[in-house]
Enzyme design. Structure first.
Site, mmCIF file in Angstrom:
data_model
loop_
_atom_site.group_PDB
_atom_site.id
_atom_site.type_symbol
_atom_site.label_atom_id
_atom_site.label_comp_id
_atom_site.label_asym_id
_atom_site.label_seq_id
_atom_site.Cartn_x
_atom_site.Cartn_y
_atom_site.Cartn_z
ATOM 1 N N CYS A 151 0.831 -1.204 0.000
ATOM 2 C CA CYS A 151 0.000 0.000 0.000
ATOM 3 C C CYS A 151 0.873 1.264 0.000
ATOM 4 O O CYS A 151 1.598 1.500 -0.957
ATOM 5 C CB CYS A 151 -0.975 -0.043 1.181
ATOM 6 S SG CYS A 151 -2.318 1.130 1.006
ATOM 7 N N HIS B 215 -3.672 -5.305 0.673
ATOM 8 C CA HIS B 215 -3.079 -5.691 1.961
ATOM 9 C C HIS B 215 -3.022 -7.214 2.134
ATOM 10 O O HIS B 215 -4.022 -7.820 2.517
ATOM 11 C CB HIS B 215 -3.892 -5.078 3.109
ATOM 12 C CG HIS B 215 -3.675 -3.609 3.260
ATOM 13 N ND1 HIS B 215 -2.688 -3.074 4.050
ATOM 14 C CD2 HIS B 215 -4.295 -2.553 2.675
ATOM 15 C CE1 HIS B 215 -2.710 -1.758 3.967
ATOM 16 N NE2 HIS B 215 -3.684 -1.413 3.137
ATOM 17 N N GLU C 246 -1.627 -8.796 4.450
ATOM 18 C CA GLU C 246 -1.535 -9.181 5.862
ATOM 19 C C GLU C 246 -2.898 -9.396 6.519
ATOM 20 O O GLU C 246 -2.983 -9.984 7.592
ATOM 21 C CB GLU C 246 -0.727 -8.138 6.655
ATOM 22 C CG GLU C 246 -1.376 -6.755 6.821
ATOM 23 C CD GLU C 246 -1.159 -5.818 5.646
ATOM 24 O OE1 GLU C 246 -1.005 -6.316 4.516
ATOM 25 O OE2 GLU C 246 -1.169 -4.593 5.855
ATOM 26 N N SER D 84 0.704 -12.141 38.426
ATOM 27 C CA SER D 84 -0.693 -11.711 38.574
ATOM 28 C C SER D 84 -1.652 -12.857 38.284
ATOM 29 O O SER D 84 -2.840 -12.755 38.551
ATOM 30 C CB SER D 84 -0.973 -10.567 37.602
ATOM 31 O OG SER D 84 -1.007 -11.069 36.273
ATOM 32 N N GLY D 85 -1.138 -13.946 37.715
ATOM 33 C CA GLY D 85 -2.027 -15.019 37.291
ATOM 34 C C GLY D 85 -2.442 -14.859 35.840
ATOM 35 O O GLY D 85 -3.018 -15.756 35.243
ATOM 36 N N GLY D 86 -2.150 -13.678 35.257
ATOM 37 C CA GLY D 86 -2.417 -13.456 33.834
ATOM 38 C C GLY D 86 -1.412 -14.231 32.981
ATOM 39 O O GLY D 86 -0.428 -14.754 33.484
ATOM 40 N N VAL D 87 -1.695 -14.277 31.677
ATOM 41 C CA VAL D 87 -0.877 -15.098 30.776
ATOM 42 C C VAL D 87 0.581 -14.633 30.751
ATOM 43 O O VAL D 87 1.508 -15.441 30.896
ATOM 44 C CB VAL D 87 -1.444 -15.051 29.327
ATOM 45 C CG1 VAL D 87 -0.587 -15.867 28.384
ATOM 46 C CG2 VAL D 87 -2.880 -15.536 29.308
ATOM 47 N N ASP D 88 0.797 -13.324 30.576
ATOM 48 C CA ASP D 88 2.157 -12.852 30.351
ATOM 49 C C ASP D 88 3.060 -13.067 31.562
ATOM 50 O O ASP D 88 4.175 -13.572 31.433
ATOM 51 C CB ASP D 88 2.158 -11.374 29.952
ATOM 52 C CG ASP D 88 1.317 -11.135 28.697
ATOM 53 O OD1 ASP D 88 1.080 -12.114 27.965
ATOM 54 O OD2 ASP D 88 0.897 -9.990 28.481
ATOM 55 N N SER D 89 2.562 -12.682 32.749
ATOM 56 C CA SER D 89 3.438 -12.844 33.915
ATOM 57 C C SER D 89 3.616 -14.327 34.239
ATOM 58 O O SER D 89 4.684 -14.744 34.703
ATOM 59 C CB SER D 89 2.918 -12.050 35.123
ATOM 60 O OG SER D 89 1.743 -12.624 35.648
ATOM 61 N N SER D 90 2.603 -15.141 33.971
ATOM 62 C CA SER D 90 2.727 -16.580 34.250
ATOM 63 C C SER D 90 3.775 -17.234 33.352
ATOM 64 O O SER D 90 4.611 -18.014 33.812
ATOM 65 C CB SER D 90 1.395 -17.298 34.024
ATOM 66 O OG SER D 90 0.435 -16.818 34.922
#
Ligand code: XMP
Length: 538
Positions: A85, A180, A182, A234-240
């Site tokens: 584009c 596009h 993508e 925190s129990g969230g995905v990233d910190s786990s």
């Protein structure tokens, strides 16, 4: 890291990250950088010999509104370049072609005819016309267009309204597409991008999460040496996933701090402890700060004020725990590192081009400024990874699928799902009602896809309304609280549709909540889309 790499220069399109995700899905490592990096920077980036190609993204602007250009070095490195584009238009302009503005925008579905038998589009088509032309079903979004090919280029694709919808200089391996590839609406987009990175750029598809573990572990060990690390779990995905990865690398040199603010979901604290302390044998300090949080929240009903209080207390509690762990004590040499679950989209957004306005939702768990205050070095082992990759890595590290594929949960937790003043009784009722909703979503399978309604929704939860309504139960009249169920489908959380859950599922959830949670006698379903409503109620 010995991987081949692709450089994506971001001109500010909303969908630049999708280019990176499609390339990563082809198992090729790539990095997104702002378009205003210098030629020297590009040469430096290529100096290790691993740069195999460059992609120039689209833009929200017109080539006539902004003068963003690709650094000249991009065209001088001898590697293939793909302009998408705006990226194609700037390539055309910089290499001696012509771009013209237009008053009419072409937006949406288009059928593009492939031309010139280029290496990029060879044998890639959605259908063939009776005349034998290969056709692509694509997604377009542009006003300006290339009206004259630069010297050395030939026509690669066209539509009736956009005669130069693709161009190619196969000697230099420079390609441009006006559409596009993508976005998923471009049916062959993935095939086109794979063709570009794997065949034209000649990269090896070696970016695989299973193999990434060993590499990441080695890098963490090298960075940290024999020093100690603390991490806010925190129990969230990233910190786990960050915790599991760092634990794999350095074991007991990691201490996780898990702050329970009393606004978690049912059994969440115990589940986090069981997973990390129980199964992984990681060192986890659980801080029960629910009394502190609920005490400070008493009498406060303004949503923003509630968020501020929760955010401030969270940082205070975490800091106090961290201070204990950073000073040398009997059990520790004193931590020198603070680990965070920062992921690649956070990195891209904070380093965006000056011309780009990124919209970010900040979480209080993203404890900005803390490392400096605590005198700690920052360890961010997920900062190269997209969310999908973080999840894959989590599974490869042995975290349970349910934990890794959980819906997002806001930092302030149930604090923003109890409307108005937060009270412990309300939180207890809400926790139980919400657990029923989630359990039913997980166990109800949608027959066509074979997936559960939990997996078919992006976020689902229950909201506590501090109003009472009249009901009847047995022979008696009740006067109890109301909850609202919320379930949405979205790809980016910026816009969202309410999910068309089956009535039978809603009926079961409502029946169970009213029968099993004494104190709630009415259940409603939120049928508002975002915008104008937000996903959370506060
Ligand atoms: P809204 O309600 O703005 O939410 O449509 C969009 C997404 O952001 C999450 N959210 C938050 N996350 N701290 C967080 O960590 C917050 O204060 C917060 N507010 C909203 C929300 O759950 C949804 O996924």
């Amino acid at each position: 890291m010995q991987h081949d790499k692709i450089l994506i220069l971001d001109f500010g399109s909303q969908v630049t990250q999708l280019i990176a995700r499609r390339i990563r899905e082809a198992h090729v490592y790539c990095e997104v950088h702002p378009c205003d990096v210098s030629s020297d920077w590009v040469r430096g980036f290529a100096a290790d010999g691993r740069l195999k190609g460059v992609v120039l993204s689209g833009s929200h602007a017109s080539v006539y509104e902004v003068d963003d250009k690709a650094p000249e070095a991009v065209y001088e490195l001898g590697v293939p370049v793909l302009g998408i584009c705006y990226g194609m238009q700037t390539m055309a302009q910089q290499l001696g072609g012509k771009v013209e503005g237009s008053h009419t925008r072409e937006f949406g579905y288009a059928e593009v005819r492939a031309r010139g038998h280029t290496a990029l589009l060879k044998d890639i088509a959605d259908f063939t016309t009776p005349e034998g032309h290969g056709m692509l079903k694509v997604w377009m979004s542009h006003g300006d267009k290339v009206t004259e090919l630069p010297p050395g280029f030939k026509l690669m694709a066209s539509t009736p309204s956009c005669p130069i919808a693709g161009m190619a200089d196969e000697a230099r391996r420079f390609y441009g597409v006006q559409f596009h590839p993508e976005v998923t609406h471009t049916v062959q987009g993935r095939a086109l991008l794979e063709r570009f990175v794997l065949e034209i750029c000649g990269t090896s598809p070696d970016w695989v999460m299973r193999d990434h573990i060993a590499e990441a572990v080695e890098k963490i060990r090298e960075q940290v040496g024999d020093e100690e690390v603390i991490l806010g779990l925190s129990g969230g995905v990233d910190s786990s996933v960050a915790a599991a990865l760092i634990h794999r690398a350095i074991g007991d040199q990691l201490t996780c701090v898990f702050v329970d603010h009393g606004l978690l979901r049912l059994n969440e604290g115990d589940m986090v402890m069981e997973m990390f302390a129980g199964k992984l044998h990681a060192k986890v300090v659980r801080v029960d700060a629910s009394e502190l949080f609920l005490g400070e929240l008493a009498g406060v009903s303004d949503p923003e004020q509630k968020r501020k209080i929760i955010g401030r207390l969270f940082v205070d509690v975490f800091k106090a725990e961290a201070a204990k762990l950073t000073s040398s004590g009997a059990s520790t040499k004193g931590a020198k590192w603070l680990a965070q679950g920062t992921i690649y989209p956070d990195v891209i957004e904070s380093g965006g081009a000056k011309s780009k306005k990124a919209v970010t939702i900040k979480s209080h768990h993203n404890v900005g400024g803390l490392p400096e205050q605590l005198g700690l070095k920052l360890l961010e082992p997920l900062r190269d990874l997209f969310k999908d990759e973080v999840r894959e890595l989590g599974v490869a590290l042995g975290l349970p699928h349910d934990m890794v594929y959980r819906h997002p949960f806001p930092g302030p937790g149930l604090g923003v799902r109890i409307l108005g003043e937060v009270k412990k009784d309300y939180a207890d009722l809400l926790r139980r009602a919400d657990a029923i909703f989630i359990e039913e979503l997980r166990s109800t399978i949608e027959p066509h896809s074979g997936k559960s309604w939990y997996d078919l929704t992006s976020q689902a939860f229950t909201v506590f309304l501090p109003v009472k309504s009249v009901g009847v139960m047995g022979d008696g009249r009740t006067y109890d609280y109301v909850v609202a169920l919320r379930a949405v489908q979205t790809s980016d959380f910026m816009t969202a549709d309410w999910a068309e859950l089956p009535y039978s599922l809603l009926k079961r959830v409502s029946g169970r909540i009213i029968n099993e949670v004494r104190g709630i006698n009415r259940v409603t379903y939120d049928v508002s889309s975002k915008p104008p409503a937000t996903i959370e109620w506060e």
